[in-house]
Design an enzyme around this catalytic site. Structure first.
Site, short mmCIF file in Angstrom:
data_model
loop_
_atom_site.label_atom_id
_atom_site.label_comp_id
_atom_site.label_asym_id
_atom_site.label_seq_id
_atom_site.Cartn_x
_atom_site.Cartn_y
_atom_site.Cartn_z
N GLY A 31 0.81 -1.22 0.00
CA GLY A 31 0.00 0.00 0.00
C GLY A 31 0.84 1.26 0.00
N HIS A 37 4.35 1.49 -7.98
CA HIS A 37 3.35 0.42 -7.89
C HIS A 37 2.45 0.42 -9.12
CE1 HIS A 37 3.97 1.42 -3.45
NE2 HIS A 37 4.26 0.14 -3.48
#
Ligand code: AMP
Length: 280
Positions: A31, A37
């Site tokens: 996260g 990402h």
């Protein structure tokens, strides 16, 4: 985007996708998502029928005294970003769901797992290998996408996949950097404005070494000396390692060749940052 929090539901959703013949792409994360990402998610989206991501801050890969408690958590924002990238399923379990009371089995990748970050952070790669093995069993991906930013992690996971016959293809993806060259990391959020500037010495050092190699320097000892000099010129950081190693075994090499890994880890204030490049 479907958000799933239990192992049982996730296994059933992914089984269903596989039965439909979908090529499943999987992007595991902790996260606090950034463009690094998202580059993995986009690559998965372009190569797979269904894209599965996970957000799980894995306590097993943090040693006592490391930054588990203060690790950035931005779940709401992360969901919006993944949704915008057309992720099909997000797996976001609680810690007790992944590690229910009584679970005692871990995956230890010896040798390669004890090098670079594995040497500085004992037990770290056992934590990583264990959670990734579990996630692979939950998702059953065709391909799994990992950043070259964590080059040692990728080497450890490739070894695990080979040793334990995981039927998954690992895809290594290029490092995404900020405009000034700093490799994107969730931990960059911890840096003060001054530290943010000091952190640039990592990339500057790697660029310098890359240039020396392009100009013909091959000897690791010469490169390491020049690299340490460049790093030590920045008083604000503490070097953890600068290493020139085989990208598969993570063992030091005396001279560089195509595919050799040049990697650095350093503390900027209390934040540990890593960066690297593969010799062209
Ligand atoms: P993390 O959330 O830090 O565990 O990272 C999840 C995945 O994103 C890992 O495979 C990382 O290597 C990858 N990743 C993190 N930062 C970057 C970056 N700057 N560029 C490319 N991939 C990254």
């Amino acid at each position: 985007m479907r958000i799933v929090t239990t192992v049982a539901e996730m296994q059933s959703v992914c089984r269903e996708l596989r039965m439909r013949g979908s090529v499943l792409g999987f992007v595991p994360t902790m996260g606090a998502l950034h463009e690094g990402h998202l580059s993995l998610v986009r690559r998965a989206r372009s190569e797979c029928d269904a894209v599965v991501a996970s957000i799980f801050v894995n306590p097993l890969q943090f040693a006592p005294g490391e930054d588990l408690a203060r690790y950035p958590r931005t779940f709401g924002e992360d969901c919006k970003l993944l949704e915008a990238e057309r992720v099909d399923v997000l797996f976001a379990p609680e810690v007790v769901e992944m590690y229910p009371n009584g679970s005692v089995t871990t995956v230890v990748v010896s040798e390669v797992g004890d090098r670079l970050d594995g040497a500085s952070r004992p037990g770290h790669f056992a934590g990583v290998a264990t959670v990734v093995a579990k996630l692979f069993h939950v998702v059953g991906p065709t391909r799994a996408y990992f950043g070259q930013k964590d080059a040692a992690q990728l080497a450890v996971l490739r070894q695990m996949v080979r040793d334990l016959n995981f039927d998954v293809e690992l895809v290594g993806c290029a490092i995404v950097r900020d405009t000034d060259g700093l490799a994107l990391s969730s931990r960059n959020k911890f840096l003060s404005a001054i530290e943010r500037k000091q952190a640039l010495v990592l990339y500057r050092t790697l660029l310098r070494l890359e240039q020396m190699i392009t100009e013909g320097e091959r000897q690791s000892i010469t490169l390491l000396r020049a690299g340490m000099e460049a790093l030590n010129a920045e008083a604000g950081i503490r070097v953890d390692y600068l290493a020139i190693v085989d990208a598969t075994t993570l063992l030091p090499v005396t001279s560089v060749e195509t595919g050799t890994l040049v990697a650095v880890a350093a503390y900027v204030g209390s934040t540990r940052l890593i960066d690297n490049f593969l010799v062209a």
